[in-house]
Design a protein around this motif. Sequence first.
Motif, PDB file in Angstrom:
ATOM      1  N   ALA A   1       0.821  -1.213   0.000  1.00  0.00           N
ATOM      2  CA  ALA A   1       0.000   0.000   0.000  1.00  0.00           C
ATOM      3  C   ALA A   1       0.854   1.262   0.000  1.00  0.00           C
ATOM      4  O   ALA A   1       0.314   2.376   0.032  1.00  0.00           O
ATOM      5  CB  ALA A   1      -0.926  -0.007   1.213  1.00  0.00           C
ATOM      6  N   ASN A   2       2.186   1.091  -0.015  1.00  0.00           N
ATOM      7  CA  ASN A   2       3.140   2.208  -0.003  1.00  0.00           C
ATOM      8  C   ASN A   2       2.975   3.089   1.235  1.00  0.00           C
ATOM      9  O   ASN A   2       3.126   4.311   1.186  1.00  0.00           O
ATOM     10  CB  ASN A   2       3.014   3.056  -1.281  1.00  0.00           C
ATOM     11  N   ARG A   3       2.731   2.462   2.376  1.00  0.00           N
ATOM     12  CA  ARG A   3       2.638   3.158   3.665  1.00  0.00           C
ATOM     13  C   ARG A   3       3.878   2.777   4.475  1.00  0.00           C
ATOM     14  O   ARG A   3       3.818   1.996   5.411  1.00  0.00           O
ATOM     15  CB  ARG A   3       1.341   2.779   4.371  1.00  0.00           C
ATOM     16  N   LEU A   4       4.998   3.355   4.082  1.00  0.00           N
ATOM     17  CA  LEU A   4       6.279   2.868   4.590  1.00  0.00           C
ATOM     18  C   LEU A   4       6.539   3.256   6.041  1.00  0.00           C
ATOM     19  O   LEU A   4       7.223   2.519   6.763  1.00  0.00           O
ATOM     20  CB  LEU A   4       7.407   3.349   3.684  1.00  0.00           C
ATOM     21  N   ASP A   5       6.027   4.394   6.485  1.00  0.00           N
ATOM     22  CA  ASP A   5       6.177   4.737   7.913  1.00  0.00           C
ATOM     23  C   ASP A   5       5.411   3.727   8.779  1.00  0.00           C
ATOM     24  O   ASP A   5       5.912   3.278   9.822  1.00  0.00           O
ATOM     25  CB  ASP A   5       5.668   6.144   8.181  1.00  0.00           C
ATOM     26  N   ASP A   6       4.203   3.377   8.331  1.00  0.00           N
ATOM     27  CA  ASP A   6       3.419   2.372   9.066  1.00  0.00           C
ATOM     28  C   ASP A   6       4.126   1.023   9.016  1.00  0.00           C
ATOM     29  O   ASP A   6       4.118   0.271  10.002  1.00  0.00           O
ATOM     30  CB  ASP A   6       2.019   2.247   8.461  1.00  0.00           C
TER      31      ASP A   6
ATOM     32  N   SER B   1      11.783 -17.036  12.960  1.00  0.00           N
ATOM     33  CA  SER B   1      12.166 -16.616  11.612  1.00  0.00           C
ATOM     34  C   SER B   1      11.455 -15.357  11.137  1.00  0.00           C
ATOM     35  O   SER B   1      11.819 -14.802  10.094  1.00  0.00           O
ATOM     36  CB  SER B   1      11.905 -17.754  10.617  1.00  0.00           C
ATOM     37  N   THR B   2      10.467 -14.882  11.886  1.00  0.00           N
ATOM     38  CA  THR B   2       9.845 -13.609  11.530  1.00  0.00           C
ATOM     39  C   THR B   2      10.866 -12.479  11.582  1.00  0.00           C
ATOM     40  O   THR B   2      10.738 -11.485  10.858  1.00  0.00           O
ATOM     41  CB  THR B   2       8.656 -13.304  12.457  1.00  0.00           C
ATOM     42  N   LEU B   3      11.892 -12.615  12.413  1.00  0.00           N
ATOM     43  CA  LEU B   3      12.972 -11.612  12.427  1.00  0.00           C
ATOM     44  C   LEU B   3      13.654 -11.539  11.063  1.00  0.00           C
ATOM     45  O   LEU B   3      13.939 -10.454  10.558  1.00  0.00           O
ATOM     46  CB  LEU B   3      14.002 -11.963  13.500  1.00  0.00           C
ATOM     47  N   PHE B   4      13.911 -12.689  10.487  1.00  0.00           N
ATOM     48  CA  PHE B   4      14.518 -12.758   9.158  1.00  0.00           C
ATOM     49  C   PHE B   4      13.604 -12.110   8.119  1.00  0.00           C
ATOM     50  O   PHE B   4      14.046 -11.313   7.287  1.00  0.00           O
ATOM     51  CB  PHE B   4      14.780 -14.225   8.800  1.00  0.00           C
ATOM     52  N   ASP B   5      12.323 -12.441   8.165  1.00  0.00           N
ATOM     53  CA  ASP B   5      11.378 -11.887   7.196  1.00  0.00           C
ATOM     54  C   ASP B   5      11.253 -10.376   7.353  1.00  0.00           C
ATOM     55  O   ASP B   5      11.158  -9.640   6.360  1.00  0.00           O
ATOM     56  CB  ASP B   5      10.010 -12.546   7.362  1.00  0.00           C
ATOM     57  N   ALA B   6      11.247  -9.904   8.589  1.00  0.00           N
ATOM     58  CA  ALA B   6      11.138  -8.469   8.836  1.00  0.00           C
ATOM     59  C   ALA B   6      12.357  -7.733   8.298  1.00  0.00           C
ATOM     60  O   ALA B   6      12.232  -6.667   7.673  1.00  0.00           O
ATOM     61  CB  ALA B   6      10.980  -8.210  10.331  1.00  0.00           C
ATOM     62  N   ALA B   7      13.539  -8.282   8.526  1.00  0.00           N
ATOM     63  CA  ALA B   7      14.761  -7.670   8.000  1.00  0.00           C
ATOM     64  C   ALA B   7      14.742  -7.644   6.477  1.00  0.00           C
ATOM     65  O   ALA B   7      15.113  -6.646   5.849  1.00  0.00           O
ATOM     66  CB  ALA B   7      15.980  -8.429   8.506  1.00  0.00           C
ATOM     67  N   SER B   8      14.299  -8.739   5.867  1.00  0.00           N
ATOM     68  CA  SER B   8      14.219  -8.803   4.412  1.00  0.00           C
ATOM     69  C   SER B   8      13.258  -7.746   3.875  1.00  0.00           C
ATOM     70  O   SER B   8      13.509  -7.135   2.821  1.00  0.00           O
ATOM     71  CB  SER B   8      13.761 -10.200   3.966  1.00  0.00           C
ATOM     72  N   LEU B   9      12.164  -7.523   4.603  1.00  0.00           N
ATOM     73  CA  LEU B   9      11.191  -6.516   4.176  1.00  0.00           C
ATOM     74  C   LEU B   9      11.781  -5.113   4.254  1.00  0.00           C
ATOM     75  O   LEU B   9      11.584  -4.290   3.347  1.00  0.00           O
ATOM     76  CB  LEU B   9       9.942  -6.626   5.049  1.00  0.00           C
ATOM     77  N   LEU B  10      12.524  -4.825   5.308  1.00  0.00           N
ATOM     78  CA  LEU B  10      13.174  -3.516   5.420  1.00  0.00           C
ATOM     79  C   LEU B  10      14.158  -3.307   4.269  1.00  0.00           C
ATOM     80  O   LEU B  10      14.230  -2.209   3.693  1.00  0.00           O
ATOM     81  CB  LEU B  10      13.894  -3.399   6.759  1.00  0.00           C
ATOM     82  N   LEU B  11      14.905  -4.333   3.916  1.00  0.00           N
ATOM     83  CA  LEU B  11      15.838  -4.214   2.790  1.00  0.00           C
ATOM     84  C   LEU B  11      15.085  -3.963   1.496  1.00  0.00           C
ATOM     85  O   LEU B  11      15.524  -3.170   0.651  1.00  0.00           O
ATOM     86  CB  LEU B  11      16.677  -5.486   2.663  1.00  0.00           C
ATOM     87  N   ARG B  12      13.976  -4.621   1.339  1.00  0.00           N
ATOM     88  CA  ARG B  12      13.205  -4.494   0.097  1.00  0.00           C
ATOM     89  C   ARG B  12      12.721  -3.077  -0.131  1.00  0.00           C
ATOM     90  O   ARG B  12      12.669  -2.602  -1.265  1.00  0.00           O
ATOM     91  CB  ARG B  12      12.011  -5.461   0.133  1.00  0.00           C
ATOM     92  N   VAL B  13      12.368  -2.393   0.954  1.00  0.00           N
ATOM     93  CA  VAL B  13      11.858  -1.028   0.813  1.00  0.00           C
ATOM     94  C   VAL B  13      12.936   0.016   1.072  1.00  0.00           C
ATOM     95  O   VAL B  13      12.671   1.222   1.006  1.00  0.00           O
ATOM     96  CB  VAL B  13      10.649  -0.777   1.744  1.00  0.00           C
ATOM     97  N   GLY B  14      14.161  -0.418   1.389  1.00  0.00           N
ATOM     98  CA  GLY B  14      15.261   0.515   1.584  1.00  0.00           C
ATOM     99  C   GLY B  14      15.143   1.357   2.840  1.00  0.00           C
ATOM    100  O   GLY B  14      15.527   2.533   2.845  1.00  0.00           O
ATOM    101  N   ARG B  15      14.652   0.757   3.921  1.00  0.00           N
ATOM    102  CA  ARG B  15      14.450   1.488   5.166  1.00  0.00           C
ATOM    103  C   ARG B  15      15.244   0.869   6.302  1.00  0.00           C
ATOM    104  O   ARG B  15      15.353  -0.344   6.415  1.00  0.00           O
ATOM    105  CB  ARG B  15      12.956   1.462   5.557  1.00  0.00           C
ATOM    106  N   ASN B  16      15.815   1.708   7.134  1.00  0.00           N
ATOM    107  CA  ASN B  16      16.390   1.336   8.437  1.00  0.00           C
ATOM    108  C   ASN B  16      17.278   0.093   8.373  1.00  0.00           C
ATOM    109  O   ASN B  16      16.992  -0.926   8.999  1.00  0.00           O
ATOM    110  CB  ASN B  16      15.264   1.129   9.462  1.00  0.00           C
TER     111      ASN B  16
END
Length: 315
Positions: free
Chosen positions: A209-214, A231-246
């Motif tokens: 939805a392009n709500r990157l702050d949320d 493994s949700t930690l791994f998925d969360a990190a992968s998601l941050l990399l995908r959107v280029g955040r933090n």
Amino acid sequence: MACLVSLAAVADANSPLESVHQLLVNGQADAAIRVLTSSIKSNPSRPEEHNLLCRIHFAEERWDAAVAECERAVSLNPRSSLNQLWLGRAYGEKADHSSWFSAIAFAKKTRIAFEKAVELDPSNVEARSDLSEYYIEAPGFLGGGTDKAAAQANTVEKLEPATAYWIRARIAEHEKRNSEAERQYKRAIEAEKNSARRLFDLASFYRRANRLDDLEATIQKSAKANTSNDSTLFDAASLLLRVGRNFPLAIGLLNRYIEQGQKSEDAPLFRAQYVLGQALEKTGDAAGAKKAYQTARGNASDFGPANAALKRLGA
């Protein structure tokens, strides 16, 4: 959906196979392949070994090899819901990495295998979840349809309510009803008492939805809720990399999983090391990235992404 079938039922009947599965979980893909290859050479008729070898190839993103081993597992035991589920997953990835014409044939095989997995074990929530995702994403001429996914949600609600809400959220999202999708994702979170996994599902929705702050705020909540460091930690990190955040947060989550995590097949350690390398590379730490990639390749020599990354870095 990211969660994977447990090997517990197989392990009860064949504990040595669980030891091989643990090698995979710990990122030692090469060692696991050696053990299975040797065992299969002496007795090629054990479907559980072919299924597990398929899953190792799947984790290494070797789709042709995964398909071949899962097909063999199904040929030896076509009445196994687990075998059919993994065959469907292998076909699905093969479809995603094939030309348009070939993808159609593999997509049809994906649906057939998922439907068979559900038929063989109606209580297999993961099979119903994967089948629902197929119905949502596939066009009608390939057997897709949100009405079919909705029917699956109605059945799943009696087995695992949070997954039913997730399916309904995916349907609403596909139909561009984002307010309803968000409501259903939040119902799933409530049903599982703020579980890290369901919070991650909501964060993934915020990406689309392009709500990157949320997204970032929800990742923070998910990480806090993840007391088992799964493994949700791994998925969360992968998601941050995908959107280029933090990127620092991504690195912290990956190190948490690698050093303290409750390891699972969802994220074998060689994959976690590879994603850590990506995150370190994003922050300019080329030496740290190279070391992480080398660790991944050292345990999973056929894992193409790590090999490609090292080649890019001149290693």
